[in-house]
Motif scaffolding. Structure first.
Motif, PDB file in Angstrom:
ATOM      1  N   CYS A   1       0.863  -1.183   0.000  1.00  0.00           N
ATOM      2  CA  CYS A   1       0.000   0.000   0.000  1.00  0.00           C
ATOM      3  C   CYS A   1       0.901   1.234   0.000  1.00  0.00           C
ATOM      4  CB  CYS A   1      -0.874  -0.030   1.253  1.00  0.00           C
ATOM      5  SG  CYS A   1      -1.628   1.555   1.672  1.00  0.00           S
TER       6      CYS A   1
ATOM      7  N   CYS B   1       3.030   2.257   5.462  1.00  0.00           N
ATOM      8  CA  CYS B   1       2.148   1.088   5.448  1.00  0.00           C
ATOM      9  C   CYS B   1       2.847  -0.116   4.824  1.00  0.00           C
ATOM     10  CB  CYS B   1       0.867   1.396   4.674  1.00  0.00           C
ATOM     11  SG  CYS B   1      -0.359   0.087   4.842  1.00  0.00           S
TER      12      CYS B   1
ATOM     13  N   CYS C   1      -4.606   0.331   0.840  1.00  0.00           N
ATOM     14  CA  CYS C   1      -5.291  -0.631   1.697  1.00  0.00           C
ATOM     15  C   CYS C   1      -6.601  -0.021   2.221  1.00  0.00           C
ATOM     16  CB  CYS C   1      -4.371  -1.062   2.839  1.00  0.00           C
ATOM     17  SG  CYS C   1      -4.149   0.225   4.082  1.00  0.00           S
TER      18      CYS C   1
ATOM     19  N   HIS D   1      -5.886   3.168   4.151  1.00  0.00           N
ATOM     20  CA  HIS D   1      -5.341   4.354   3.470  1.00  0.00           C
ATOM     21  C   HIS D   1      -6.142   4.788   2.249  1.00  0.00           C
ATOM     22  CE1 HIS D   1      -1.626   3.336   5.814  1.00  0.00           C
ATOM     23  NE2 HIS D   1      -1.789   4.618   6.042  1.00  0.00           N
TER      24      HIS D   1
HETATM   25 ZN   LIG Z   1      -2.141   1.175   3.840  1.00  0.00          ZN
END
Ligand SMILES: [Zn+2]
Length: 176
Positions: free
Chosen positions: A43, A48, A78, A81
């Motif tokens: 991600c 992340c 993801c 996010h």
């Molecule tokens: Zn993420």
């Protein structure tokens, strides 16, 4: 063989064309999706580590706002996010695979997937040209390894050479 080279050359743009096969599509699929997952690996959210395979393929500039479905406008996001863009964050992709986030408080974060193959290190710098004279070099080498500069030891215990034929003639004649 020349025909093979010509065919390979003619097809050199094919992979790139496949990535840009459908820039108006709603979702990134096929070769483009594979390319982005391999390029970004995770991600693209700051820090992340969620794998790209378990993330959505997100349009950096929203599809609904004219963002195109191309490698330069797609990145894995993801579940945490992906929606950040609706929470006051802005996201930009100034070059394919480089993501610039600006937080609601104005902090900037840049993220980029770890390269599949690390960059090769720079070659060692060329040795500096030495101003050392031959005599200085000789002295320096002698300080470290005296024996390599000494002439090889010659054999001294060699038997004397056999007498020459003239010397034989000078000796006493045989008694006859
Ligand atoms: Zn993420």
């Amino acid at each position: 063989m020349l025909a093979e080279i010509a065919a390979a050359w003619a097809g050199r743009d094919r992979p790139r064309r496949r990535l840009a096969a459908d820039p108006e599509a709603r979702f990134a699929r096929g070769p483009l999706a594979e390319h982005v997952r391999i390029r970004d690996r995770n991600c693209v959210g700051p820090g992340c580590t969620r794998p790209a395979r378990r993330s959505d393929l997100d349009h950096t500039r929203e599809h609904s706002r004219g963002g195109r479905t191309l490698a330069a406008n797609i990145g894995p996001g993801c579940k945490r996010h992906h929606p950040d863009k609706d929470r006051g964050w802005t996201l930009d992709q100034p070059e394919p695979g480089l993501f610039v986030w600006v937080s609601p408080l104005g902090r900037t974060y840049r993220t980029r997937g770890e390269p599949v193959r690390p960059e090769l290190p720079d070659p060692d710098p060329a040795p500096e040209v030495s101003e050392e004279s031959a005599a200085q070099l000789d002295r320096r080498l002698r300080r470290w390894e005296r024996s390599i500069l000494e002439p090889p030891v010659t054999e001294t215990s060699r038997p004397p050479p056999p007498p020459a034929p003239e010397q034989l003639r000078d000796e006493e004649p045989p008694p006859f």
